[in-house]
Design a protein around this motif. Structure first.
Motif, PDB file in Angstrom:
ATOM      1  N   SER A 879       0.842  -1.196   0.000  1.00  0.00           N
ATOM      2  CA  SER A 879       0.000   0.000   0.000  1.00  0.00           C
ATOM      3  C   SER A 879       0.873   1.241   0.000  1.00  0.00           C
ATOM      4  O   SER A 879       1.688   1.439   0.899  1.00  0.00           O
ATOM      5  CB  SER A 879      -0.902  -0.007   1.245  1.00  0.00           C
ATOM      6  OG  SER A 879      -1.624   1.195   1.341  1.00  0.00           O
ATOM      7  N   ILE A 880       0.699   2.101  -1.015  1.00  0.00           N
ATOM      8  CA  ILE A 880       1.520   3.320  -1.098  1.00  0.00           C
ATOM      9  C   ILE A 880       0.688   4.590  -1.271  1.00  0.00           C
ATOM     10  O   ILE A 880       1.227   5.675  -1.434  1.00  0.00           O
ATOM     11  CB  ILE A 880       2.555   3.227  -2.240  1.00  0.00           C
ATOM     12  CG1 ILE A 880       1.856   3.097  -3.600  1.00  0.00           C
ATOM     13  CG2 ILE A 880       3.516   2.088  -2.006  1.00  0.00           C
ATOM     14  CD1 ILE A 880       2.825   3.216  -4.759  1.00  0.00           C
ATOM     15  N   GLY A 881      -0.648   4.478  -1.207  1.00  0.00           N
ATOM     16  CA  GLY A 881      -1.502   5.666  -1.242  1.00  0.00           C
ATOM     17  C   GLY A 881      -1.273   6.526  -2.465  1.00  0.00           C
ATOM     18  O   GLY A 881      -1.069   6.030  -3.576  1.00  0.00           O
ATOM     19  N   PHE A 882      -1.282   7.864  -2.256  1.00  0.00           N
ATOM     20  CA  PHE A 882      -1.164   8.780  -3.399  1.00  0.00           C
ATOM     21  C   PHE A 882       0.257   8.846  -3.958  1.00  0.00           C
ATOM     22  O   PHE A 882       0.506   9.545  -4.928  1.00  0.00           O
ATOM     23  CB  PHE A 882      -1.668  10.180  -3.037  1.00  0.00           C
ATOM     24  CG  PHE A 882      -0.816  10.945  -2.078  1.00  0.00           C
ATOM     25  CD1 PHE A 882       0.223  11.727  -2.527  1.00  0.00           C
ATOM     26  CD2 PHE A 882      -1.064  10.904  -0.710  1.00  0.00           C
ATOM     27  CE1 PHE A 882       1.003  12.453  -1.647  1.00  0.00           C
ATOM     28  CE2 PHE A 882      -0.288  11.625   0.173  1.00  0.00           C
ATOM     29  CZ  PHE A 882       0.752  12.395  -0.292  1.00  0.00           C
ATOM     30  N   LEU A 883       1.181   8.075  -3.354  1.00  0.00           N
ATOM     31  CA  LEU A 883       2.526   7.978  -3.922  1.00  0.00           C
ATOM     32  C   LEU A 883       2.467   7.395  -5.328  1.00  0.00           C
ATOM     33  O   LEU A 883       3.343   7.630  -6.155  1.00  0.00           O
ATOM     34  CB  LEU A 883       3.395   7.106  -3.018  1.00  0.00           C
ATOM     35  CG  LEU A 883       4.883   6.974  -3.372  1.00  0.00           C
ATOM     36  CD1 LEU A 883       5.584   8.310  -3.240  1.00  0.00           C
ATOM     37  CD2 LEU A 883       5.551   5.937  -2.486  1.00  0.00           C
ATOM     38  N   SER A 884       1.399   6.630  -5.596  1.00  0.00           N
ATOM     39  CA  SER A 884       1.261   5.974  -6.906  1.00  0.00           C
ATOM     40  C   SER A 884       0.878   6.949  -8.016  1.00  0.00           C
ATOM     41  O   SER A 884       0.915   6.588  -9.192  1.00  0.00           O
ATOM     42  CB  SER A 884       0.197   4.868  -6.814  1.00  0.00           C
ATOM     43  OG  SER A 884      -1.065   5.417  -6.469  1.00  0.00           O
ATOM     44  N   ASN A 885       0.517   8.189  -7.655  1.00  0.00           N
ATOM     45  CA  ASN A 885       0.113   9.175  -8.646  1.00  0.00           C
ATOM     46  C   ASN A 885       1.239   9.455  -9.632  1.00  0.00           C
ATOM     47  O   ASN A 885       2.347   9.829  -9.253  1.00  0.00           O
ATOM     48  CB  ASN A 885      -0.308  10.469  -7.924  1.00  0.00           C
ATOM     49  CG  ASN A 885      -0.783  11.539  -8.878  1.00  0.00           C
ATOM     50  OD1 ASN A 885       0.036  12.219  -9.490  1.00  0.00           O
ATOM     51  ND2 ASN A 885      -2.083  11.684  -9.009  1.00  0.00           N
ATOM     52  N   HIS A 886       0.958   9.261 -10.931  1.00  0.00           N
ATOM     53  CA  HIS A 886       1.981   9.421 -11.969  1.00  0.00           C
ATOM     54  C   HIS A 886       2.532  10.841 -12.017  1.00  0.00           C
ATOM     55  O   HIS A 886       3.734  11.049 -12.235  1.00  0.00           O
ATOM     56  CB  HIS A 886       1.392   9.047 -13.331  1.00  0.00           C
ATOM     57  CG  HIS A 886       1.422   7.576 -13.595  1.00  0.00           C
ATOM     58  ND1 HIS A 886       1.836   7.036 -14.783  1.00  0.00           N
ATOM     59  CD2 HIS A 886       1.105   6.521 -12.802  1.00  0.00           C
ATOM     60  CE1 HIS A 886       1.773   5.725 -14.729  1.00  0.00           C
ATOM     61  NE2 HIS A 886       1.319   5.384 -13.544  1.00  0.00           N
ATOM     62  N   GLN A 887       1.653  11.828 -11.827  1.00  0.00           N
ATOM     63  CA  GLN A 887       2.090  13.219 -11.935  1.00  0.00           C
ATOM     64  C   GLN A 887       3.071  13.595 -10.820  1.00  0.00           C
ATOM     65  O   GLN A 887       4.076  14.250 -11.058  1.00  0.00           O
ATOM     66  CB  GLN A 887       0.866  14.146 -11.914  1.00  0.00           C
ATOM     67  CG  GLN A 887       0.001  13.999 -13.167  1.00  0.00           C
ATOM     68  CD  GLN A 887      -1.414  14.482 -12.940  1.00  0.00           C
ATOM     69  OE1 GLN A 887      -2.073  14.096 -11.979  1.00  0.00           O
ATOM     70  NE2 GLN A 887      -1.885  15.343 -13.835  1.00  0.00           N
ATOM     71  N   ARG A 888       2.764  13.128  -9.593  1.00  0.00           N
ATOM     72  CA  ARG A 888       3.661  13.417  -8.470  1.00  0.00           C
ATOM     73  C   ARG A 888       4.993  12.697  -8.666  1.00  0.00           C
ATOM     74  O   ARG A 888       6.064  13.240  -8.371  1.00  0.00           O
ATOM     75  CB  ARG A 888       3.018  12.985  -7.155  1.00  0.00           C
ATOM     76  CG  ARG A 888       1.628  13.548  -6.924  1.00  0.00           C
ATOM     77  CD  ARG A 888       1.104  13.139  -5.567  1.00  0.00           C
ATOM     78  NE  ARG A 888       1.650  13.980  -4.518  1.00  0.00           N
ATOM     79  CZ  ARG A 888       1.208  15.198  -4.228  1.00  0.00           C
ATOM     80  NH1 ARG A 888       0.213  15.718  -4.925  1.00  0.00           N
ATOM     81  NH2 ARG A 888       1.747  15.896  -3.273  1.00  0.00           N
ATOM     82  N   THR A 889       4.913  11.466  -9.157  1.00  0.00           N
ATOM     83  CA  THR A 889       6.136  10.695  -9.394  1.00  0.00           C
ATOM     84  C   THR A 889       7.004  11.378 -10.440  1.00  0.00           C
ATOM     85  O   THR A 889       8.228  11.463 -10.296  1.00  0.00           O
ATOM     86  CB  THR A 889       5.786   9.274  -9.858  1.00  0.00           C
ATOM     87  OG1 THR A 889       4.917   8.657  -8.896  1.00  0.00           O
ATOM     88  CG2 THR A 889       7.029   8.428 -10.011  1.00  0.00           C
ATOM     89  N   ASN A 890       6.381  11.874 -11.483  1.00  0.00           N
ATOM     90  CA  ASN A 890       7.118  12.557 -12.538  1.00  0.00           C
ATOM     91  C   ASN A 890       7.855  13.780 -11.990  1.00  0.00           C
ATOM     92  O   ASN A 890       9.029  14.001 -12.293  1.00  0.00           O
ATOM     93  CB  ASN A 890       6.145  12.981 -13.653  1.00  0.00           C
ATOM     94  CG  ASN A 890       6.854  13.628 -14.821  1.00  0.00           C
ATOM     95  OD1 ASN A 890       8.037  13.408 -15.065  1.00  0.00           O
ATOM     96  ND2 ASN A 890       6.129  14.450 -15.567  1.00  0.00           N
ATOM     97  N   VAL A 891       7.172  14.564 -11.172  1.00  0.00           N
ATOM     98  CA  VAL A 891       7.793  15.764 -10.616  1.00  0.00           C
ATOM     99  C   VAL A 891       8.977  15.400  -9.731  1.00  0.00           C
ATOM    100  O   VAL A 891      10.059  15.975  -9.840  1.00  0.00           O
ATOM    101  CB  VAL A 891       6.760  16.585  -9.805  1.00  0.00           C
ATOM    102  CG1 VAL A 891       7.445  17.711  -9.031  1.00  0.00           C
ATOM    103  CG2 VAL A 891       5.708  17.168 -10.729  1.00  0.00           C
ATOM    104  N   VAL A 892       8.768  14.428  -8.851  1.00  0.00           N
ATOM    105  CA  VAL A 892       9.810  14.098  -7.877  1.00  0.00           C
ATOM    106  C   VAL A 892      11.057  13.521  -8.549  1.00  0.00           C
ATOM    107  O   VAL A 892      12.179  13.685  -8.066  1.00  0.00           O
ATOM    108  CB  VAL A 892       9.245  13.139  -6.803  1.00  0.00           C
ATOM    109  CG1 VAL A 892       9.218  11.708  -7.280  1.00  0.00           C
ATOM    110  CG2 VAL A 892      10.038  13.234  -5.511  1.00  0.00           C
TER     111      VAL A 892
END
Length: 1012
Positions: A879-892
């Protein structure tokens, strides 16, 4: 000015439809706490719309629900809300019950302790609760003595007014303390809940005046037609390239744009001349592709073409960023110092913008400009008065000196008791300027210059005015005996010209008038500084439509002449060679005075040029600050502000704008875009952004599900709207850009030549683990939930602290400048890292070693040399919650320039089945996957962390990092562990001893068994 703005704001709730504030005021506490209050009202926002009415109405209830959700969120943390005490409440002149309950409140002055703890100063648009207690929970707002009461701050305190103007939801009962009558009075506190400024602006845009609103662009995006975003066929058929377009094309080619950037800019420039249709252009700027540089180049071209353009962005930081980049292009190309900056306006709240940190932008910041122009346009102390005074001084200095003597004589006769005003202050009063400073010199007041919300920047401006007008050159003393005799002779002549040898009795003090030389030097210095300040301010801050370039060149020449004249006069006066003779034109002076011809010529040239300028410069007759504000906005070619602030540009008489440029458009809710899209005269819009990075923040889960966070940029792309892709990235080392380019951009982005250079491959720490790109597996962690329901992993915090410490040590040794960024998607982790690092390292990006710790949202648009990512999540179910969001991952993943190090639990991330699974597997396939146990320093940090965190039992397992990294190993039986636990319940003492044994660099590889 503020009073006018306040009046306009007060009319917000008086329209025919129910206003947003009316909805908020209608909510009871139970309504606020009801998460499902608008569930049945919020509908899915369509992808296409039937009409402009359908378009606007689709966002109404989502906006109301989002406002409700934001208020609910703040209510849940009410115990930590900012509070200030109300001293008095008075009914306003606009008070008209039952709806228009306007009051003015004054706030109790806080003590030093309260200020140190952090005080609340209400701002325009704040929604506050008024209560008789400092609330600890939401139910404290609904006590029987004072029922639930909300109020909206309508403006800031006006000069001479009682206090802050507010609009209240209910009548306020308040009795002020009266010590004389023995009345104790009521207690009343103002509690900050949220700020409604942006949402009120959106509400107004969604409920426009049908007669005044501009719906041209909005109509063009109701039914998305991909052909609308392309070039106009009619324009293509009749197109002839104009001179201005050719000039702009040549200009931007000097900025070093790549092919994709240049194509995007030229295509947008061509759009401006189209009158056949209203177009929306999209510029797609993935991370590191020079989006801001492209926008700045486009704006520079539009400035050259005198195209009135508004540039907006969702945040002040983004607005300042693009304005600053434009200025780096404008300043070097200016032929006449700062001439032309008057065509550029940066508009906004100085305190919120933190404009004091951007001193290079003062010359285009509107409030600063208003202060400067209000001084320059003043009839006596400004341009007109200073020019007139200088012309009179240069034309007939003898007459001016005689007027001075007459004035001194009159003052001596009629003002014997006034011995506090020296000649400097008298001269300044004559010119209409009086500057007073307190004893510390920390405050200054200039006639007719009001506080514009500036702090340090305003003080700097006032200091500049003071330096230009008040500071007097030190008097030069005669250096030799002959000069002393000559000086004495002139002084005796001047004393004779003043009645009774120029001495006037004032009580017991004798005051001597200035000699002619002293008078002329003083006047030339004082008026000259004022005049130079006015000249430079005018050609900087006035629009080019009022001051032509040739006039500006003459203004610069006059400044140089005034400075040269001052130098020559001081040189002649210092040697006592007969300044009077030169200025009065004595025939013998030419033969015996050095620099005679040069001084005479300079004086006459300066006089002629000033008279010439006086005839050629026509300034508007503006006296009030609001008039100057309107003038600046109407005359500007380029205006910069946030999207929400653009609502203030919907004013009667505003000159039409041609183009709208929205930077970071993908971060903007579509309904918010409607604010600038309706500006008068607007024909085309250019949206710049990247829908694969962070979208707009949406508080309400209901609104998020309904698509309230979707941007216009994203919706247009959904239907295949044409876009100009910026396809070369200049930020990331190729090993860093590889994964995001592949996963998020389909390998459409190329690496720039700079990042492919061998010199771009930098090493800040030894070891392959700390190369350009790596995933560092930390499997001993433990995720925790804090009191705000955010997640943290303290083991990763300790590892980050160790890495940063090593970076700092290496930076000191190598003397290499390093900027480090620590990013986590979770606020709790960000706070934990900040707390662990404390104030050990600088956050100043200009220092030799800096560390900035922020959330993903805080790093949008940012970049650093080294980025360390803490993914936090560590559990058995993936379980990783909103960490899975592609947009946030792209930014980070796209913030690093040279090194990107990702910390996380690989098992959790792989089990998530998300984009992070791809990342872990990609790191393994590329040989960039490492275990924290492979680095001795990290092992020590992890072991110490587990002991400090009371998780030492994890170290007693044979598969722990302590045992796996040991050269010689100590194993404990279950019986021994249980027995020792009775002596050392925490196990910390034993672990410490074992750690000391196991971490020794021993040659032995044997295993020692205890307890069997």
């Amino acid at each position: 000015m503020m009073k006018m703005a306040t009046t306009k704001k007060k009319k917000e709730g008086s329209k025919g439809h129910q206003g947003l504030v009316d909805f908020v005021f209608s909510w009871s506490i139970s309504d606020v706490m009801n998460e499902k209050l608008y569930t049945d009202k919020v509908k899915q926002i369509p992808e296409t719309f039937l009409s402009t009415t359908h378009y606007m109405q689709s966002f109404i209830y989502p906006l109301i629900e989002e406002t409700h959700a934001d208020l609910l969120s703040n209510m849940k943390t009410l115990s930590g809300a900012r509070v200030c005490e109300v001293f008095d409440v008075k009914i306003s002149k606009d008070y008209k019950p039952p709806k228009e309950l306007y009051y003015e409140i004054s706030l109790k002055q806080m003590g030093e302790n309260e200020k140190r703890e952090g005080s609340y100063e209400p701002q325009f648009g704040d929604l506050i609760a008024l209560t008789d207690v400092r609330p600890k929970c939401i139910f404290d707002l609904n006590r029987p003595k004072r029922p639930y009461l909300l109020a909206l701050i309508q403006g800031m305190k006006d000069e001479g007014s009682f206090g802050l103007p507010i609009l209240s939801s209910k009548a306020i009962e308040f009795e002020k303390q009266d010590n004389e009558k023995g009345k104790k009075g009521d207690k009343l506190f103002a509690v900050y809940l949220t700020n409604l400024t942006t949402n009120i602006g959106i509400w107004k845009a969604l409920n426009p005046d049908p007669e005044a609103s501009n719906m041209k662009i909005i109509r063009s995006v109701l039914q998305v037609d991909p052909s609308v975003g392309g070039n106009c066929t009619l324009c293509s058929n009749e197109k002839t390239t104009g001179a201005s377009e050719l000039y702009s094309s040549a200009a931007i080619r000097n900025f070093g744009l790549n092919k994709s950037q240049e194509t995007a800019v030229l295509n947008c420039i061509a759009t401006k001349d189209c009158h056949h249709q209203n177009m929306v252009k999209l510029i797609w700027g993935p991370p590191g592709t020079g989006k801001t540089k492209t926008v700045a180049s486009l704006l520079f071209a539009l400035l050259q073409m005198k195209c009135r353009t508004l540039t907006c962005a969702p945040t002040n930081v983004a607005v300042l960023g693009v304005t600053n980049r434009l200025m780096t292009l404008v300043r070097p190309t200016s032929e006449c110092d700062t001439y032309g900056l008057g065509d550029i306006v940066l508009y906004g709240n100085g305190e919120r913008m933190k404009i004091d940190d951007y001193e290079d932008l003062f010359d285009v910041f509107l409030d600063y400009r208003i202060s400067v122009l209000s001084y320059c346009l003043a009839p006596l102390s400004g341009w007109k008065g200073s020019t007139k005074s200088m012309i009179q001084l240069l034309e007939d200095p003898k007459n001016q000196y005689q007027l001075y003597l007459n004035k001194e004589k009159e003052k001596g006769e009629n003002d014997d008791d006034d011995d506090e005003h020296d000649s400097d202050e008298e001269g300044e009063r004559k010119e209409g300027l009086f500057i007073s400073m307190n004893a510390s010199g920390s405050q200054a007041k200039v006639h007719k210059i009001e506080n514009q919300g500036l702090k340090n920047s305003k003080q700097k401006f006032l200091k500049k005015v003071i330096d230009q007008t008040v500071k007097e050159n030190k008097k030069k003393k005669p250096k030799d005996k002959a000069a002393s005799q000559k000086f004495k002779h002139h002084k005796e002549e001047d004393n004779a010209a003043c009645s009774k040898k120029n001495k006037m009795e004032k009580g017991n003090r004798v005051e001597t008038c200035l000699t002619f030389d002293e008078f002329f030097l003083k006047e030339l210095n004082s008026i000259g500084k004022r005049l130079i300040f006015c000249i430079t301010s005018l050609y900087t801050h006035m629009p080019t439509s009022f001051i032509q370039k040739e006039v500006a060149k003459d203004m610069i020449r006059v400044c140089n002449m005034l400075q040269a004249l001052g130098t020559l006069v001081r040189n002649v006066a210092a040697t006592n060679d007969g300044l009077r003779d030169v200025l009065f034109g004595t025939q013998t002076a030419e033969r015996r005075i050095r620099h005679f011809n040069e001084l005479r010529v300079t004086r006459m040239e300066c006089l002629v040029k000033l008279q010439h300028l006086q005839e050629r410069i026509f300034l508007p007759n503006l006296t009030e600050n609001y008039e100057i504000r309107s003038f600046c906005l109407k005359s500007a070619c380029l205006i910069f502000c946030t999207v929400s602030s653009s609502s203030k540009l919907h004013t009667e008489g505003m000159e039409p704008l041609e183009l709208l440029v929205i930077d970071e458009a993908a971060q903007l809710r579509e309904c918010e875009s409607t604010i600038p899209l309706q500006l008068p005269g607007l024909r085309h819009a250019i949206l710049v952004g990247d829908e694969k990075q962070l979208p707009a923040m949406v508080q309400s889960k209901i609104c998020e599900k309904a698509g309230f966070g979707r941007s216009l940029f994203e919706r247009l792309l959904m239907f295949g709207h044409p876009k100009h892709l910026l396809n070369v990235q200049y930020r990331m080392h190729p090993s860093i850009s590889l994964f995001p380019n592949t996963v998020f951009y389909g390998k459409k982005i190329m690496d720039g030549p700079n990042v492919k250079s061998v010199t771009y491959n930098k090493r800040f720490l030894e070891g392959s683990m700390f190369g350009s790109y790596s995933f560092i597996d930390i499997n001993n962690g433990n995720e925790q939930i804090d009191n705000r329901c955010s997640t943290k992993n303290l083991l990763e915090v300790y590892v980050i602290a160790e890495i940063v410490s090593n970076l700092h040590k290496q930076s000191l040794v190598s003397k290499q400048k390093v900027r480090v960024g620590c990013i986590s998607p979770y606020k709790a982790q960000v706070f934990a890292i900040q707390e662990k690092l404390g104030n050990t390292y600088s956050t100043d990006r200009d220092s030799d070693f800096s560390v900035n710790v922020r959330s993903v949202d805080g790093f949008q648009g940012g970049e650093e040399d080294v980025i360390i990512i803490s993914t936090v999540r560590c559990n058995g179910n993936g379980s990783i919650g909103f960490l899975s969001n592609h947009q946030r991952t792209n930014v980070v993943l796209t913030r690093a320039r040279h090194c990107l190090w990702i910390l996380g639990n690989s098992a959790t991330l792989v089990n998530s089945g998300s984009v992070w699974k791809k990342l872990v597997l990609d790191a393994k396939s590329r040989g960039c996957f490492y275990n924290a146990k492979d680095d001795k320093n990290l092992v020590q940090a992890i072991s110490s962390a587990l002991i400090e965190l009371g998780q030492s039992d994890n170290l007693l397992n044979t598969d722990s990092v302590l045992f796996k990294t040991a050269r010689g190993k100590v194993c404990l039986s279950d019986e021994f562990s249980k027995s020792y636990a009775r002596i050392d319940p925490t196990g910390d003492d034993l672990v410490s001893k074992l750690a000391a044994i196991n971490l020794k660099d021993e040659p032995s590889t044997s295993t020692r068994n205890y307890g069997n």
